[in-house]
Design an enzyme around this catalytic site. Structure first.
Site, PDB file in Angstrom:
ATOM      1  N   GLY A 198       0.970  -1.346  -0.047  1.00  0.00           N
ATOM      2  CA  GLY A 198       0.022   0.062  -0.049  1.00  0.00           C
ATOM      3  C   GLY A 198       0.866   1.280  -0.081  1.00  0.00           C
TER       4      GLY A 198
ATOM      5  N   TYR B 140     -15.582  -0.433   8.690  1.00  0.00           N
ATOM      6  CA  TYR B 140     -14.112  -0.100   8.867  1.00  0.00           C
ATOM      7  C   TYR B 140     -13.680  -0.352  10.255  1.00  0.00           C
ATOM      8  CZ  TYR B 140     -10.039   3.012   9.001  1.00  0.00           C
ATOM      9  OH  TYR B 140      -8.671   3.349   8.989  1.00  0.00           O
TER      10      TYR B 140
END
Ligand code: NAD
Ligand code: SER
Length: 317
Positions: free
Chosen positions: A8, A142
């Protein structure tokens, strides 16, 4: 010698952390990966590979081939975007962590870093000076994925000795890379709009008080928790990080000191409910005690730095 894998690397944190790690460990010892192409600064300063962290086979291949000893796993779908695609986001956030944990166990890696978030807390958590250990009933996809991730991190440490380290980042504020679909990202967007248009319509209410942190402090904290001796790490889920708390109204007032005709309006959307379920301020005394966490940017310094740095981007055009 350490060989680091960043997963990422093209995101808001990865784009800065990768360069900092390359300064520390040597450019060729930090392998940067992302599912999408990364910034020139990253691809030109060391090894870069396109890698989907959900592709277990390729992930194992990249780690073995490069003789990786540590992983920084930053790939995730953030709070605002995750609410739009709950099942897909759960899949990415959870499967990716389990892939990294399983690989770390099988290949006996030295350490891994995986960030958690203030989103692990929920409406039943005390919202002021939220303690390290408290009620945690998140009600966003999340937040649920981050809380589950924390439990897995601790489980792998206790069962298999995998040395995973983690911070519950507050909202991160930075100028190098755009923020990625979070609830706290108004505090980044506001600077671009203030400089270009002298106005901003905020998707949170003026009193939505949230903990935030300037990226330099977040990167420093990340490296410090990873460099700390293993015996000093008493929290094997994730450490609270307080940063600095403010509301949209307060940051607007701070911007107005430099741009007097800046105008802020408010049109709260679904992210307001998320903000209301998160802490207003955090107690990070455990991280201070264990490995010396320090915050150096207050609202004034953070605002001045963002106005200067975002301003340079537009004056350079
Ligand atoms: P971001 O969205 O800016 O970056 C995430 C990166 O992961 C992106 O470059 C994306 O392309 C990549 N990615 C997505 N799916 C992938 C996949 N399947 N394989 C490989 N790469 C993939 O996010 P960020 O703000 O840099 O956040 C990084 C981590 O920090 C996340 O775990 C996030 O939850 C956590 N965090 C961020 C903040 C914040 O304010 N930015 C706060 C708390 C926690
Ligand atoms: N900044 C992040 C978000 O708003 C917090 O984890 O999603």
């Amino acid at each position: 010698m350490e060989k680091i894998l960043v997963i990422g690397c093209a995101g808001q944190i990865g784009s800065e952390l990768t360069l900092e790690l390359r300064k520390m460990y040597g450019e060729n010892n930090v392998v940067a990966t992302d599912i999408k192409p990364a910034q020139k600064e990253i691809t030109e300063s060391g090894p870069f590979e396109i890698l989907d962290v959900l592709d277990t086979h390729r992930l194992f291949g990249t780690v073995s081939r490069n003789k990786i000893t540590q992983i920084y796993h930053l790939a995730a779908i953030l709070s605002g975007n995750a609410e739009k695609k709950p099942i897909a986001s759960w899949h990415i956030n959870m499967e990716s962590l389990l892939n990294v944990l399983e690989l770390s166990r099988e290949l006996n890696l030295k350490k891994i870093f995986w960030p958690s978030s203030i989103a692990v807390f929920g409406p039943t958590t005390p919202r002021v000076d939220t303690p390290q250990f408290t009620v945690m009933e998140p009600n966003t996809v999340y937040g649920i994925s981050k809380l589950a991730g924390e439990r897995w991190l601790e489980y792998y440490f206790q069962k298999y000795g995998v040395d995973g380290r983690s911070l519950r980042y507050p909202g991160l504020i930075s100028h190098k890379t755009e923020a990625g679909g979070g609830t706290t990202d108004y505090a980044v967007d506001i600077f671009y709009e203030a400089i270009q248009n002298k106005m901003y319509e905020c998707y949170l209410d003026e009193h939505a008080y949230l903990p935030m942190q300037f990226m330099d402090d977040a990167i420093k904290a990340t490296i410090e928790v990873m460099e700390a001796p293993a015996d000093d790490i008493t929290v094997r889920s994730s450490y609270n990080v307080a940063g600095v708390s403010f509301s949209p109204k307060e940051i607007a007032a701070e911007i107005k000191k430099s741009i007097p005709d800046f105008k802020m309006s408010y049109a709260p959307d679904f992210r307001q409910a998320i903000a209301e379920s998160w802490p207003k301020s955090i107690d990070d005394s455990v991280a201070q005690r264990d490995w010396g966490l320090k915050n150096t940017y207050d609202l004034k310094r953070l605002t001045q730095t963002m106005l200067e740095e975002v301003g340079k981007k537009f004056s350079a055009k």
